[in-house]
Design a protein around this motif. Sequence first.
Motif, PDB file in Angstrom:
ATOM      1  N   MET A   1       0.843  -1.176   0.000  1.00 59.73           N
ATOM      2  CA  MET A   1       0.000   0.000   0.000  1.00 59.73           C
ATOM      3  C   MET A   1       0.895   1.247   0.000  1.00 59.73           C
ATOM      4  N   PRO A   2       0.642   2.179  -0.893  1.00 55.84           N
ATOM      5  CA  PRO A   2       1.492   3.378  -0.953  1.00 55.84           C
ATOM      6  C   PRO A   2       1.251   4.302   0.230  1.00 55.84           C
ATOM      7  N   ARG A   3       2.326   4.915   0.696  1.00 55.35           N
ATOM      8  CA  ARG A   3       2.228   5.871   1.798  1.00 55.35           C
ATOM      9  C   ARG A   3       1.805   7.226   1.248  1.00 55.35           C
ATOM     10  N   ILE A   4       0.944   7.909   1.990  1.00 62.01           N
ATOM     11  CA  ILE A   4       0.490   9.229   1.559  1.00 62.01           C
ATOM     12  C   ILE A   4       0.806  10.312   2.585  1.00 62.01           C
ATOM     13  N   CYS A   5       1.236   9.928   3.777  1.00 63.41           N
ATOM     14  CA  CYS A   5       1.558  10.899   4.821  1.00 63.41           C
ATOM     15  C   CYS A   5       3.070  11.013   4.973  1.00 63.41           C
ATOM     16  N   LEU A   6       3.506  12.215   5.302  1.00 61.47           N
ATOM     17  CA  LEU A   6       4.934  12.469   5.476  1.00 61.47           C
ATOM     18  C   LEU A   6       5.266  12.708   6.947  1.00 61.47           C
ATOM     19  N   TYR A   7       6.443  12.285   7.332  1.00 60.37           N
ATOM     20  CA  TYR A   7       6.973  12.505   8.670  1.00 60.37           C
ATOM     21  C   TYR A   7       8.295  13.245   8.528  1.00 60.37           C
ATOM     22  N   PRO A   8       8.784  13.850   9.607  1.00 62.93           N
ATOM     23  CA  PRO A   8      10.025  14.629   9.515  1.00 62.93           C
ATOM     24  C   PRO A   8      11.206  13.857   8.921  1.00 62.93           C
ATOM     25  N   LYS A   9      11.320  12.585   9.244  1.00 72.77           N
ATOM     26  CA  LYS A   9      12.426  11.794   8.692  1.00 72.77           C
ATOM     27  C   LYS A   9      12.318  11.684   7.175  1.00 72.77           C
ATOM     28  N   ASP A  10      11.087  11.539   6.662  1.00 66.62           N
ATOM     29  CA  ASP A  10      10.871  11.481   5.216  1.00 66.62           C
ATOM     30  C   ASP A  10      11.281  12.793   4.562  1.00 66.62           C
ATOM     31  N   VAL A  11      10.857  13.915   5.169  1.00 67.29           N
ATOM     32  CA  VAL A  11      11.178  15.236   4.613  1.00 67.29           C
ATOM     33  C   VAL A  11      12.682  15.467   4.641  1.00 67.29           C
ATOM     34  N   ALA A  12      13.342  15.039   5.720  1.00 66.73           N
ATOM     35  CA  ALA A  12      14.796  15.192   5.815  1.00 66.73           C
ATOM     36  C   ALA A  12      15.490  14.407   4.705  1.00 66.73           C
ATOM     37  N   THR A  13      15.018  13.217   4.428  1.00 71.56           N
ATOM     38  CA  THR A  13      15.598  12.388   3.373  1.00 71.56           C
ATOM     39  C   THR A  13      15.338  12.986   1.996  1.00 71.56           C
ATOM     40  N   LEU A  14      14.120  13.445   1.769  1.00 70.54           N
ATOM     41  CA  LEU A  14      13.755  13.997   0.464  1.00 70.54           C
ATOM     42  C   LEU A  14      14.486  15.291   0.140  1.00 70.54           C
ATOM     43  N   THR A  15      14.662  16.152   1.153  1.00 73.60           N
ATOM     44  CA  THR A  15      15.212  17.483   0.905  1.00 73.60           C
ATOM     45  C   THR A  15      16.685  17.614   1.255  1.00 73.60           C
ATOM     46  N   GLY A  16      17.223  16.665   2.011  1.00 79.11           N
ATOM     47  CA  GLY A  16      18.625  16.759   2.419  1.00 79.11           C
ATOM     48  C   GLY A  16      18.836  17.697   3.587  1.00 79.11           C
TER      49      GLY A  16
END
Length: 64
Positions: A1-16
């Motif tokens: 199932m695809p994830r649709i919510c973001l958490y701080p760790k995800d944002v840190a990984t995506l944006t550097g």
Amino acid sequence: MPRICLYPKDVATLTGRSYDAAKRLLRRARQAAGKPQGALVTVQDFCAYTGLDTVEVSAALNRK
């Protein structure tokens, strides 16, 4: 199932960014979407705030 919510760790990984900077960015995206404190931020909310492409962010988030 695809994830649709973001958490701080995800944002840190995506944006550097650092974890703390990612928390601030996520908080600003939540406020821009008009959501109350503690509400989950979706990929669409985050992308609308940052201008990133929803498809690319979803692909990066759901990659294994």
